[in-house]
Enzyme design. Structure first.
Site, PDB file in Angstrom:
ATOM      1  N   ASN A   1       1.069  -1.096  -0.038  1.00 50.50           N
ATOM      2  CA  ASN A   1       0.158   0.157   0.049  1.00 50.50           C
ATOM      3  C   ASN A   1       1.041   1.327  -0.051  1.00 50.50           C
ATOM      4  O   ASN A   1       1.581   1.464   1.068  1.00 50.50           O
ATOM      5  CB  ASN A   1      -0.950   0.073   1.407  1.00 50.50           C
ATOM      6  CG  ASN A   1      -2.219   1.031   1.284  1.00 50.50           C
ATOM      7  OD1 ASN A   1      -1.974   1.879   0.563  1.00 50.50           O
ATOM      8  ND2 ASN A   1      -2.862   0.745   1.981  1.00 50.50           N
TER       9      ASN A   1
ATOM     10  N   CYS B   1      -2.957   6.831   6.026  1.00 50.92           N
ATOM     11  CA  CYS B   1      -4.082   6.333   6.869  1.00 50.92           C
ATOM     12  C   CYS B   1      -3.864   5.811   8.324  1.00 50.92           C
ATOM     13  O   CYS B   1      -3.522   6.800   9.212  1.00 50.92           O
ATOM     14  CB  CYS B   1      -4.967   5.322   6.226  1.00 50.92           C
ATOM     15  SG  CYS B   1      -6.627   5.201   6.775  1.00 50.92           S
TER      16      CYS B   1
HETATM   17  N1  CDV Z   1      -7.271   2.176   5.698  1.00 48.68           N
HETATM   18  C1  CDV Z   1      -7.017   2.325   6.774  1.00 48.68           C
HETATM   19  O1  CDV Z   1      -5.997   2.137   7.281  1.00 48.68           O
HETATM   20  N2  CDV Z   1      -7.901   2.648   7.773  1.00 48.68           N
HETATM   21  C2  CDV Z   1      -8.003   2.425   9.073  1.00 48.68           C
HETATM   22  C3  CDV Z   1      -9.408   1.886   9.631  1.00 48.68           C
HETATM   23  C4  CDV Z   1      -9.571   0.290   9.512  1.00 48.68           C
HETATM   24  C5  CDV Z   1      -9.348   2.260  10.887  1.00 48.68           C
HETATM   25  C6  CDV Z   1      -7.715   3.911   9.612  1.00 48.68           C
HETATM   26  O2  CDV Z   1      -7.101   3.828  10.496  1.00 48.68           O
HETATM   27  O3  CDV Z   1      -8.567   4.824   9.436  1.00 48.68           O
END
Ligand code: CDV
Length: 314
Positions: free
Chosen positions: A110, A172
């Site tokens: 990713n 993320c």
């Molecule tokens: N794509 C992600 O990493 N999403 C996570 C969700 C699963 C909690 C996040 O930390 O936003």
């Protein structure tokens, strides 16, 4: 970069839903349109979301082979993404873009890239904190298969000196971990850019939906302040084929204050002329790391992963 004033025109290009049926070509056309708007509003750098080119496919159970064939990029840029690079070069705008990378050796990551104003890829980051699970959970409303489809990133958090700014990247879930930010701040990062896909529903426990946004914002605000950086975070949001994800794309100042925030759950550009000197002020005072940090008392952070074995969960 505005000369003399240490400012960078910063844009976050939030994306509304990308459905399973949407083509890469259609998605890239949306990115190009937002790149143009950001440029017209003075942006030097545009931050796009995590896995921006496709739907958030880790929500679907499928074989690794199928996922890689449908959702991964074996080259970057490739023919479908090239129009974004061409327009960025023409406008002289840099960008951050998240996508699913399949290396020549067949390793899936990713990934996010940092592209300079000449459309050269100057930095690459592969997500370190992969959330979710690797097994099939047929009882869950959807899957979160990042641990199945991706390998953990093979490089530490880096900082790239480009476009007149020291820029760190993460993706993320990384934003929730203080270590992510501190490692970049210790490399003199002035700006941290990230994309995210945060489902509104937590499949592991009945988390109140409002907490998703609350935790997203407090994490970014506290981390920007404690690490003396600007933070720019781009969501992919809204309901992708019925699966809702939070919006709330933001640009946060080193004061911990929100400088701009998206108000929709659709494609939306937010911009700030970011004064990089603001971060320097905090580095000189409350967070003068060289003067005040006591790493001899922080050894457990690198010696221990957790207080014990991983806890059981569904
Ligand atoms: N794509 C992600 O990493 N999403 C996570 C969700 C699963 C909690 C996040 O930390 O936003």
């Amino acid at each position: 970069m505005t000369k003399g004033q240490r400012k960078i025109g910063l844009a976050v290009a939030q994306m509304g839903p990308v459905h399973l049926a949407d083509t890469r070509r259609a998605v890239v056309a949306r990115l190009v349109e937002m790149l143009r708007e950001a440029h017209a509003r003075g942006a030097d750098l545009v931050v796009f979301p995590e896995l921006a080119l496709t739907t958030f496919f880790p929500r679907y159970w499928m074989s690794d082979e199928e996922a890689q064939a449908r959702f991964f990029e074996a080259q970057m840029p490739n023919a479908e993404v090239q129009p974004l690079f061409d327009e960025a070069r023409r406008l002289g705008v840099g960008f951050y873009l998240g996508y699913a990378e399949l290396t020549p050796e067949g390793v899936p990551y990713n990934t996010a890239i940092l592209v300079d104003r000449g459309a050269r890829i100057v930095g690459k980051y592969r997500k370190v904190h992969l959330p979710g699970h690797d097994d099939h959970k047929p009882q869950a409303p959807f899957q979160h298969l990042e641990k199945k489809f991706f390998q953990v990133g093979d490089q530490p958090f880096g900082v790239w000196d480009t476009m007149g700014t020291k820029i760190g990247m993460c993706l993320c879930n990384d934003r929730r971990w203080p270590e992510t930010w501190r490692v970049m701040s210790l490399q003199s990062a002035e700006l941290v850019v990230l994309g995210y896909n945060t489902p509104s529903v937590n499949i592991h426990w009945p988390e109140p939906v409002h907490l998703r946004m609350h935790h997203h914002l407090i994490t970014l605000q506290a981390s920007a302040y404690q690490n003396c950086v600007w933070a720019a975070a781009a969501a992919k949001c809204g309901a992708e084929d019925g699966h809702h994800m939070i919006g709330g794309s933001v640009i946060v100042a080193p004061t911990g204050e929100i400088a701009a925030q998206a108000s929709t759950e659709d494609d939306e550009v937010i911009t700030v002329s970011a004064d990089l000197g603001l971060a320097e002020t905090f580095r000189r005072h409350v967070f003068d790391f060289a003067r005040h940090r006591r790493p001899e008392h922080y050894r457990l952070i690198v010696e221990r992963t957790g207080p014990g074995e991983p806890l059981p969960r569904d």
